[in-house]
Enzyme design. Structure first.
Site, PDB file in Angstrom:
ATOM      1  N   LYS A 265       0.097  11.529   5.835  1.00 38.38           N
ATOM      2  CA  LYS A 265       0.430  10.403   6.721  1.00 38.38           C
ATOM      3  C   LYS A 265       1.073   9.270   5.918  1.00 38.38           C
ATOM      4  O   LYS A 265       2.114   8.719   6.285  1.00 38.38           O
ATOM      5  CB  LYS A 265      -0.856   9.905   7.397  1.00 38.38           C
TER       6      LYS A 265
ATOM      7  N   LYS B 136       0.837  -1.205   0.000  1.00 34.35           N
ATOM      8  CA  LYS B 136       0.000   0.000   0.000  1.00 34.35           C
ATOM      9  C   LYS B 136       0.876   1.262   0.000  1.00 34.35           C
ATOM     10  O   LYS B 136       0.542   2.272  -0.634  1.00 34.35           O
ATOM     11  CB  LYS B 136      -0.922  -0.014   1.219  1.00 34.35           C
TER      12      LYS B 136
HETATM   13  P1  NAD Z   1     -12.257   8.911   7.603  1.00 33.46           P
HETATM   14  O1  NAD Z   1     -11.577   9.893   8.488  1.00 33.46           O
HETATM   15  O2  NAD Z   1     -13.368   9.358   6.714  1.00 33.46           O
HETATM   16  O3  NAD Z   1     -12.821   7.690   8.490  1.00 33.46           O
HETATM   17  C1  NAD Z   1     -12.248   7.237   9.677  1.00 33.46           C
HETATM   18  C2  NAD Z   1     -13.396   7.017  10.675  1.00 33.46           C
HETATM   19  O4  NAD Z   1     -12.872   6.407  11.843  1.00 33.46           O
HETATM   20  C3  NAD Z   1     -14.070   8.333  11.103  1.00 33.46           C
HETATM   21  O5  NAD Z   1     -15.465   8.217  10.896  1.00 33.46           O
HETATM   22  C4  NAD Z   1     -13.725   8.450  12.588  1.00 33.46           C
HETATM   23  O6  NAD Z   1     -14.767   9.040  13.352  1.00 33.46           O
HETATM   24  C5  NAD Z   1     -13.524   6.995  12.961  1.00 33.46           C
HETATM   25  N1  NAD Z   1     -12.676   6.785  14.122  1.00 33.46           N
HETATM   26  C6  NAD Z   1     -11.476   7.335  14.393  1.00 33.46           C
HETATM   27  N2  NAD Z   1     -10.980   6.835  15.551  1.00 33.46           N
HETATM   28  C7  NAD Z   1     -11.910   5.953  16.001  1.00 33.46           C
HETATM   29  C8  NAD Z   1     -11.983   5.109  17.138  1.00 33.46           C
HETATM   30  N3  NAD Z   1     -11.020   5.095  18.048  1.00 33.46           N
HETATM   31  N4  NAD Z   1     -13.070   4.319  17.260  1.00 33.46           N
HETATM   32  C9  NAD Z   1     -14.065   4.341  16.355  1.00 33.46           C
HETATM   33  N5  NAD Z   1     -14.053   5.112  15.260  1.00 33.46           N
HETATM   34  C10 NAD Z   1     -12.993   5.907  15.096  1.00 33.46           C
HETATM   35  O7  NAD Z   1     -11.109   8.214   6.761  1.00 33.46           O
HETATM   36  P2  NAD Z   1     -11.245   7.326   5.429  1.00 33.46           P
HETATM   37  O8  NAD Z   1     -11.041   8.202   4.258  1.00 33.46           O
HETATM   38  O9  NAD Z   1     -12.444   6.440   5.526  1.00 33.46           O
HETATM   39  O10 NAD Z   1      -9.913   6.445   5.579  1.00 33.46           O
HETATM   40  C11 NAD Z   1      -9.784   5.385   6.510  1.00 33.46           C
HETATM   41  C12 NAD Z   1      -8.478   4.658   6.235  1.00 33.46           C
HETATM   42  O11 NAD Z   1      -8.500   4.157   4.895  1.00 33.46           O
HETATM   43  C13 NAD Z   1      -7.233   5.546   6.344  1.00 33.46           C
HETATM   44  O12 NAD Z   1      -6.171   4.795   6.873  1.00 33.46           O
HETATM   45  C14 NAD Z   1      -6.975   5.937   4.906  1.00 33.46           C
HETATM   46  O13 NAD Z   1      -5.609   6.256   4.698  1.00 33.46           O
HETATM   47  C15 NAD Z   1      -7.408   4.681   4.168  1.00 33.46           C
HETATM   48  N6  NAD Z   1      -7.862   4.855   2.779  1.00 33.46           N
HETATM   49  C16 NAD Z   1      -8.692   5.886   2.420  1.00 33.46           C
HETATM   50  C17 NAD Z   1      -9.091   6.013   1.082  1.00 33.46           C
HETATM   51  C18 NAD Z   1      -9.979   7.138   0.605  1.00 33.46           C
HETATM   52  O14 NAD Z   1     -10.075   7.349  -0.628  1.00 33.46           O
HETATM   53  N7  NAD Z   1     -10.652   7.890   1.481  1.00 33.46           N
HETATM   54  C19 NAD Z   1      -8.669   5.061   0.136  1.00 33.46           C
HETATM   55  C20 NAD Z   1      -7.871   4.003   0.535  1.00 33.46           C
HETATM   56  C21 NAD Z   1      -7.469   3.913   1.864  1.00 33.46           C
END
Ligand code: NAD
Length: 295
Positions: free
Chosen positions: A239, A171
């Site tokens: 990050k 990744k």
């Molecule tokens: P996001 O910030 O939209 O979602 C993360 C969620 O986790 C939030 O709703 C937050 O409230 C929740 N959260 C945080 N700490 C928590 C805890 N202790 N307990 C419960 N809930 C908690 O982020 P995202 O865009 O969905 O990304 C999530 C992961 O996926 C990241 O690591 C990101 O790098 C990866 N990712 C994102 C994408 C994208 O296009 N958005 C694509 C591939 C990978």
């Protein structure tokens, strides 16, 4: 019916959890801010009020959280998955975190009889909604096979790439390529516009040749429209580029273009643009060219 405890219902997690529910899994979701779990409940899943409640009866736990400390807290914490989940449960971490942290969490899970996989994804919000994510999986081969039905419900290209932590290493390479490609597409757009070329026509022909890539296909239109609503936030890509740089240094590998794009992303985050989509790199290219306007 397999019960899936799903922790982290953000941009990616909510549509993934909905797809699992649609595929017939009994999905119990928890998110730190409560409204998101309610949205899952409205779309076929169940809402939990704590991590413990979400994972207590789960055969499989999926985490989709922002960063390494978040996953560590949710898995290792007193109120967390290893303390309250069922022994023998599969734990699939789909978040993008440090490879060394993933490997350590897999070891810690094994001590509590959990089978832990790192399964970071690529494909963006649309891929999560469509259930077409690419998923790079690290962990034991037999655990990967056991996780297949869950992964099949959210992804299309699903590959076991090696032992614990390897999914995160792959990744990291993905994020290096994506950031670099966005930067080059942004530079090409600003360059074409400066020459007064019909950018729609230009990008169409570019997409059919050797310069064709998924960023041109999926993001060029919103970049031309200067729509930088996330999608994937710059602060998350910042990050990820930190992970890439540390892992490259650890391996004794130099990534000069990766270092440049890391600094450009860092500049956008430092000035307060971290909440924009990563295609917001275009704003910086415009400004460096004396063409953009700060809001
Ligand atoms: P996001 O910030 O939209 O979602 C993360 C969620 O986790 C939030 O709703 C937050 O409230 C929740 N959260 C945080 N700490 C928590 C805890 N202790 N307990 C419960 N809930 C908690 O982020 P995202 O865009 O969905 O990304 C999530 C992961 O996926 C990241 O690591 C990101 O790098 C990866 N990712 C994102 C994408 C994208 O296009 N958005 C694509 C591939 C990978």
């Amino acid at each position: 019916m397999t019960t899936v405890g799903f922790i982290g219902l953000g941009i990616m997690g909510l549509p993934m959890a909905v797809n699992l529910s649609t595929a017939g899994f009994d999905v119990v979701g928890y998110n730190r801010s409560k409204g998101r779990a309610d949205q899952l409940a409205e779309r076929g899943g169940r809402a939990a009020g704590t991590v413990a409640e979400a994972v207590r009866g789960a055969d499989v736990v999926v985490t989709m959280l922002p960063d390494s400390p978040d996953v560590q807290a949710v898995l290792l914490g007193e109120d967390g998955v290893f303390a309250h989940g069922r022994n023998g449960a599969l734990v699939i971490d789909a978040s993008t975190i440090r490879p060394d942290v993933s490997a350590a969490l897999a070891r810690a899970g094994a001590e509590h009889e959990f089978r832990v996989l790192d399964a970071p994804v690529s494909g963006g919000e649309q891929g999560a909604v469509d259930g077409t994510l690419s998923i790079m999986v690290g962990g034991a081969a037999e655990d990967f096979e056991a996780a297949r039905p869950v992964l099949d419900a959210v992804g299309k290209t699903i590959v076991h790439v090696g032992p614990a932590g390897s999914g995160q290493t792959v990744k990291a390479a993905n994020q290096l390529i994506v950031a670099g490609t966005i930067e080059l597409v942004a530079e090409a757009i600003v360059f074409l516009e400066a020459h007064g070329v019909d950018t729609d026509a230009a990008l169409r022909v570019l997409a059919g040749g050797l310069a064709g890539n998924a960023i041109l296909d999926r993001k060029a239109a919103s970049m031309l429209a200067r729509n930088f609503a996330p999608g994937f936030r710059l602060e998350l890509h910042h990050k990820d580029l930190g992970i890439v740089q540390a892992a490259a240094r650890e391996a004794g590998v130099v990534i000069p273009l990766g270092a440049v794009v890391s600094q450009l992303v860092a500049a956008l985050v430092a000035r307060g643009d971290g909440g924009l989509d990563h295609s917001g790199l275009l704003k910086l290219v415009e400004e460096l060219s004396g063409r953009g306007r700060r809001p």
